[in-house]
Design a protein around this motif. Structure first.
Motif, PDB file in Angstrom:
ATOM      1  N   ASP A   1       0.818  -1.225   0.000  1.00  9.37           N
ATOM      2  CA  ASP A   1       0.000   0.000   0.000  1.00  9.37           C
ATOM      3  C   ASP A   1       0.849   1.271   0.000  1.00  9.37           C
ATOM      4  O   ASP A   1       0.373   2.336   0.351  1.00  9.37           O
ATOM      5  N   HIS A   2       2.101   1.168  -0.409  1.00 13.31           N
ATOM      6  CA  HIS A   2       3.014   2.300  -0.395  1.00 13.31           C
ATOM      7  C   HIS A   2       3.076   3.024  -1.735  1.00 13.31           C
ATOM      8  O   HIS A   2       2.589   2.545  -2.741  1.00 13.31           O
ATOM      9  N   THR A   3       3.738   4.177  -1.710  1.00 14.12           N
ATOM     10  CA  THR A   3       3.967   5.004  -2.887  1.00 14.12           C
ATOM     11  C   THR A   3       5.474   5.138  -3.085  1.00 14.12           C
ATOM     12  O   THR A   3       6.212   5.334  -2.110  1.00 14.12           O
ATOM     13  N   GLU A   4       5.931   5.029  -4.311  1.00 16.05           N
ATOM     14  CA  GLU A   4       7.347   5.292  -4.576  1.00 16.05           C
ATOM     15  C   GLU A   4       7.630   6.721  -4.152  1.00 16.05           C
ATOM     16  O   GLU A   4       6.887   7.640  -4.518  1.00 16.05           O
ATOM     17  N   SER A   5       8.693   6.917  -3.395  1.00 15.59           N
ATOM     18  CA  SER A   5       8.958   8.218  -2.781  1.00 15.59           C
ATOM     19  C   SER A   5      10.434   8.568  -2.843  1.00 15.59           C
ATOM     20  O   SER A   5      11.280   7.706  -3.039  1.00 15.59           O
ATOM     21  N   VAL A   6      10.687   9.844  -2.637  1.00 12.08           N
ATOM     22  CA  VAL A   6      12.054  10.335  -2.504  1.00 12.08           C
ATOM     23  C   VAL A   6      12.147  11.014  -1.150  1.00 12.08           C
ATOM     24  O   VAL A   6      11.345  11.898  -0.828  1.00 12.08           O
ATOM     25  N   LEU A   7      13.095  10.582  -0.345  1.00 12.45           N
ATOM     26  CA  LEU A   7      13.343  11.198   0.951  1.00 12.45           C
ATOM     27  C   LEU A   7      14.416  12.267   0.757  1.00 12.45           C
ATOM     28  O   LEU A   7      15.515  11.955   0.272  1.00 12.45           O
ATOM     29  N   VAL A   8      14.073  13.498   1.100  1.00 10.39           N
ATOM     30  CA  VAL A   8      15.018  14.607   0.969  1.00 10.39           C
ATOM     31  C   VAL A   8      15.301  15.146   2.366  1.00 10.39           C
ATOM     32  O   VAL A   8      14.405  15.647   3.032  1.00 10.39           O
ATOM     33  N   GLU A   9      16.540  15.000   2.801  1.00 16.93           N
ATOM     34  CA  GLU A   9      16.971  15.612   4.056  1.00 16.93           C
ATOM     35  C   GLU A   9      17.729  16.878   3.683  1.00 16.93           C
ATOM     36  O   GLU A   9      18.504  16.886   2.729  1.00 16.93           O
ATOM     37  N   PHE A  10      17.485  17.953   4.449  1.00 22.43           N
ATOM     38  CA  PHE A  10      18.097  19.222   4.090  1.00 22.43           C
ATOM     39  C   PHE A  10      18.438  20.022   5.333  1.00 22.43           C
ATOM     40  O   PHE A  10      17.904  19.795   6.414  1.00 22.43           O
ATOM     41  N   ASP A  11      19.338  20.970   5.152  1.00 17.47           N
ATOM     42  CA  ASP A  11      19.741  21.882   6.213  1.00 17.47           C
ATOM     43  C   ASP A  11      18.906  23.148   6.054  1.00 17.47           C
ATOM     44  O   ASP A  11      19.115  23.915   5.110  1.00 17.47           O
ATOM     45  N   PRO A  12      17.929  23.381   6.948  1.00 21.31           N
ATOM     46  CA  PRO A  12      17.041  24.539   6.789  1.00 21.31           C
ATOM     47  C   PRO A  12      17.742  25.886   6.948  1.00 21.31           C
ATOM     48  O   PRO A  12      17.165  26.911   6.595  1.00 21.31           O
ATOM     49  N   THR A  13      18.985  25.883   7.402  1.00 23.93           N
ATOM     50  CA  THR A  13      19.730  27.145   7.447  1.00 23.93           C
ATOM     51  C   THR A  13      20.322  27.480   6.080  1.00 23.93           C
ATOM     52  O   THR A  13      20.764  28.599   5.850  1.00 23.93           O
TER      53      THR A  13
END
Length: 111
Positions: free
Chosen positions: A26-38
């Motif tokens: 029941d999942h969706t192909e996804s991209v995990l984006v980690e970022f530095d909010p500064t």
């Protein structure tokens, strides 16, 4: 992208355990984006996404267009970013993210 610290492919948006490409469940192909909010804002990332995105309404759950958010501020920003595409993009809370198989990582770099 400057400020992005990690970008990997996987599966999210579902409740079943341990999805894989051959058994998405029941999942969706996804991209995990980690970022530095500064260094880069969530809004800037979503602006890039919108410029490159081509949502397809009615797609199967596996291929639907979705934005998963982590908190209320991200939800508000995501809904604003979908302006004009609200009927084609699902905006919902993040669920557990499962990393996709190695052969799916850096796919475009291998073309």
């Amino acid at each position: 992208m400057y400020g992005v610290t990690k970008c990997v492919v996987g599966y999210s948006g579902g409740n079943e355990l341990n999805p894989s490409y051959s058994e998405m469940k029941d999942h969706t192909e996804s991209v995990l984006v980690e970022f530095d909010p500064t260094l880069i804002s969530y809004q800037s990332i979503l602006e890039k996404w919108k410029a490159l995105s081509n949502p397809y309404p009615g797609a199967d759950r596996q291929y639907r267009t979705a934005i998963f958010f982590c908190n209320e501020d991200q939800e508000t920003t995501a809904r604003q970013a979908c302006g004009g595409m609200e009927d084609m993009v699902d905006v919902e809370p993040i669920t557990r993210f499962y990393l996709a198989e190695a052969r799916h990582q850096n796919f475009l770099a291998r073309l």
